[in-house]
Motif scaffolding. Sequence first.
Motif, PDB file in Angstrom:
ATOM      1  N   THR A 316       0.787  -1.239   0.000  1.00  0.00           N
ATOM      2  CA  THR A 316       0.000   0.000   0.000  1.00  0.00           C
ATOM      3  C   THR A 316       0.815   1.283   0.000  1.00  0.00           C
ATOM      4  O   THR A 316       0.289   2.353  -0.314  1.00  0.00           O
ATOM      5  N   GLY A 317       2.093   1.201   0.412  1.00  0.00           N
ATOM      6  CA  GLY A 317       2.873   2.409   0.617  1.00  0.00           C
ATOM      7  C   GLY A 317       2.636   3.060   1.963  1.00  0.00           C
ATOM      8  O   GLY A 317       3.128   4.164   2.219  1.00  0.00           O
ATOM      9  N   ASP A 325      -0.314   1.422  19.386  1.00  0.00           N
ATOM     10  CA  ASP A 325      -1.190   0.258  19.503  1.00  0.00           C
ATOM     11  C   ASP A 325      -2.661   0.631  19.617  1.00  0.00           C
ATOM     12  O   ASP A 325      -3.524  -0.067  19.093  1.00  0.00           O
ATOM     13  N   GLU A 326      -2.966   1.730  20.296  1.00  0.00           N
ATOM     14  CA  GLU A 326      -4.372   2.109  20.507  1.00  0.00           C
ATOM     15  C   GLU A 326      -4.962   2.905  19.340  1.00  0.00           C
ATOM     16  O   GLU A 326      -6.171   3.177  19.318  1.00  0.00           O
ATOM     17  N   ASP A 327      -4.141   3.261  18.376  1.00  0.00           N
ATOM     18  CA  ASP A 327      -4.643   4.053  17.243  1.00  0.00           C
ATOM     19  C   ASP A 327      -5.565   3.207  16.368  1.00  0.00           C
ATOM     20  O   ASP A 327      -5.291   2.029  16.086  1.00  0.00           O
ATOM     21  N   VAL A 328      -6.652   3.824  15.916  1.00  0.00           N
ATOM     22  CA  VAL A 328      -7.599   3.158  15.026  1.00  0.00           C
ATOM     23  C   VAL A 328      -7.127   3.327  13.589  1.00  0.00           C
ATOM     24  O   VAL A 328      -6.788   4.431  13.150  1.00  0.00           O
ATOM     25  N   LEU A 329      -7.101   2.229  12.870  1.00  0.00           N
ATOM     26  CA  LEU A 329      -6.657   2.235  11.473  1.00  0.00           C
ATOM     27  C   LEU A 329      -7.876   2.220  10.569  1.00  0.00           C
ATOM     28  O   LEU A 329      -8.772   1.396  10.731  1.00  0.00           O
ATOM     29  N   ASP A 330      -7.910   3.107   9.602  1.00  0.00           N
ATOM     30  CA  ASP A 330      -9.063   3.193   8.709  1.00  0.00           C
ATOM     31  C   ASP A 330      -8.571   3.076   7.268  1.00  0.00           C
ATOM     32  O   ASP A 330      -7.513   2.503   7.001  1.00  0.00           O
ATOM     33  N   ARG A 331      -9.306   3.640   6.342  1.00  0.00           N
ATOM     34  CA  ARG A 331      -8.917   3.606   4.937  1.00  0.00           C
ATOM     35  C   ARG A 331      -7.731   4.528   4.693  1.00  0.00           C
ATOM     36  O   ARG A 331      -7.637   5.595   5.271  1.00  0.00           O
ATOM     37  N   PHE A 332      -6.843   4.089   3.789  1.00  0.00           N
ATOM     38  CA  PHE A 332      -5.689   4.900   3.439  1.00  0.00           C
ATOM     39  C   PHE A 332      -5.679   5.147   1.935  1.00  0.00           C
ATOM     40  O   PHE A 332      -6.006   4.247   1.157  1.00  0.00           O
ATOM     41  N   PRO A 333      -5.269   6.322   1.497  1.00  0.00           N
ATOM     42  CA  PRO A 333      -5.037   6.509   0.066  1.00  0.00           C
ATOM     43  C   PRO A 333      -3.820   5.687  -0.349  1.00  0.00           C
ATOM     44  O   PRO A 333      -2.867   5.543   0.420  1.00  0.00           O
ATOM     45  N   SER A 334      -3.862   5.102  -1.536  1.00  0.00           N
ATOM     46  CA  SER A 334      -2.760   4.235  -1.954  1.00  0.00           C
ATOM     47  C   SER A 334      -2.658   4.213  -3.465  1.00  0.00           C
ATOM     48  O   SER A 334      -3.667   4.175  -4.175  1.00  0.00           O
ATOM     49  N   ILE A 337      -1.927  -1.467  -3.806  1.00  0.00           N
ATOM     50  CA  ILE A 337      -3.102  -2.338  -3.795  1.00  0.00           C
ATOM     51  C   ILE A 337      -4.187  -1.646  -2.978  1.00  0.00           C
ATOM     52  O   ILE A 337      -4.171  -1.659  -1.743  1.00  0.00           O
ATOM     53  N   LYS A 338      -5.140  -1.044  -3.667  1.00  0.00           N
ATOM     54  CA  LYS A 338      -6.131  -0.210  -2.997  1.00  0.00           C
ATOM     55  C   LYS A 338      -7.030  -1.006  -2.065  1.00  0.00           C
ATOM     56  O   LYS A 338      -7.449  -0.521  -1.014  1.00  0.00           O
ATOM     57  N   SER A 339      -7.337  -2.256  -2.437  1.00  0.00           N
ATOM     58  CA  SER A 339      -8.216  -3.057  -1.579  1.00  0.00           C
ATOM     59  C   SER A 339      -7.552  -3.354  -0.244  1.00  0.00           C
ATOM     60  O   SER A 339      -8.216  -3.420   0.796  1.00  0.00           O
ATOM     61  N   ALA A 340      -6.223  -3.545  -0.238  1.00  0.00           N
ATOM     62  CA  ALA A 340      -5.516  -3.772   1.020  1.00  0.00           C
ATOM     63  C   ALA A 340      -5.577  -2.536   1.906  1.00  0.00           C
ATOM     64  O   ALA A 340      -5.697  -2.638   3.133  1.00  0.00           O
ATOM     65  N   ALA A 341      -5.523  -1.365   1.308  1.00  0.00           N
ATOM     66  CA  ALA A 341      -5.582  -0.123   2.080  1.00  0.00           C
ATOM     67  C   ALA A 341      -6.935   0.076   2.748  1.00  0.00           C
ATOM     68  O   ALA A 341      -7.049   0.844   3.707  1.00  0.00           O
ATOM     69  N   ARG A 342      -7.983  -0.610   2.266  1.00  0.00           N
ATOM     70  CA  ARG A 342      -9.324  -0.494   2.860  1.00  0.00           C
ATOM     71  C   ARG A 342      -9.616  -1.603   3.871  1.00  0.00           C
ATOM     72  O   ARG A 342     -10.690  -1.631   4.471  1.00  0.00           O
TER      73      ARG A 342
END
Length: 469
Positions: A316-317, A325-334, A337-342
Amino acid sequence: MSKIIHLNAFSQCAAALQSFGQFRNPRDRTSQQYTSTRFWVDLARTLEAGCFDSIFFADVHGAYDVYKGSAEAGIRHAVQFPGNDPTMLFPAMAQATRHLGFISTYSTTYYPPFHTAKLFSSLDHFTGGRVGWNIVTSYLDSACRNGLGEMLPHDQRYERAEEYMEVVYKLWEASWEEDAVVRDSARDMHTNPARVHPIHHKGKYFEVDGPHMCEPSPQRTPLLLQAGQSSRGIAFGARHGETLFVVYPTIEVTRARVARIRAAIREQGRDPGHVKLVLALAVIVAETDEEARLKEQRLRSYASPEGAFALFGGWTGVDLAQFRDEDVLDRFPSEGIKSAARWFSAVHPERSPLTLAEAREEMKLASLIPLVVGEPARVADELERWVDETGIDGINLVPIYQPGSFTEFIELVVPELQRRGRMRTGYDGTTLRENLFGTGHRRLLPDHPAYRIAGVNPDPERRVRVALA
């Protein structure tokens, strides 16, 4: 009658695939034997005995160097590194089998189309028509820094790949007439030059004169596979793919995405039934549910989550080292592989996206691939549920360790699926395309764009001369 479930084995000619740390597992042989031809030949025999359609090799051409800004984690945890070229294995594996297909990833970014056409025609000859090409536009910037092409923006890579496909289709389907090779001693003529044609392709990205170097192989065009899941990737796969490899986290997400893909195939003027959709799943199976759960715990104890983070960064880059560790991970621009970023917001759609700590645990085994754990009947139930409730056609089985994940599945799950009438018990055809579409379908189906672009009629009795613009 229930749908037959197609089975593909996912692998890579590398020290590890997508479950990093398993080199510490005493049952894993891949990390020590991936350089051995014998290892892969034995695996091919095992998969054919288990009536798998094919083995599909992923491949990359650079190190994963996004995580923490270097390749250190990727190298330390064997993140698809070191690795060898899988296409070199195909003739040896084909010699040891009669029906199993062999698929390799090959990049439209890294190799010129003339080279790719020659390679896959050669492999199709050497395997007796059992080769497939997983078409990728590639995502690793490190590979481009190795001199393997220019890393274009995501959608432009697909635009270039469209023309790339036009070139290889002309070489495979239009350059040689079916009966060009005559071997006529009286006329001192091996190949009739009047039946071998240049293609004179001149486009935005490529100029290729031809003719193709190889006489028509058993399939002419190898079985074409694709795994893009962005909007642009789906459109490309709907146009060109005969099999699409998909990765989705839940049955609900898969059902919606499959409907979208089938609609895209229909929009391309193709029969959706002419494209097989094969979903990636990992399986841990044992004689009882309790044994399977204990096995899962043992496999998790070997895991190197940092390796999965390095893999995700390459895909994804996105460098996950920047999060706590406590940070929430969401969608990333990429641009990768765009599906992996989501993925972080899709794996549990009923709740908030994963935190980094939760993602670390989720990715220990098989990375972003859904995991099925249980005794044989439970695993078979779950595979049937994925197929019947989503509309997919088969499973791309992702091993936790090799060859054990495959041998255990074949010993325990395959007989259960065969007993239920959900899996083949033998092979009818001889080519990879026949494995998927039935005896007699050695060549591309008439609604495939290569059939139209090249103006080809593959019926050797009609011998239609192809006229290219």
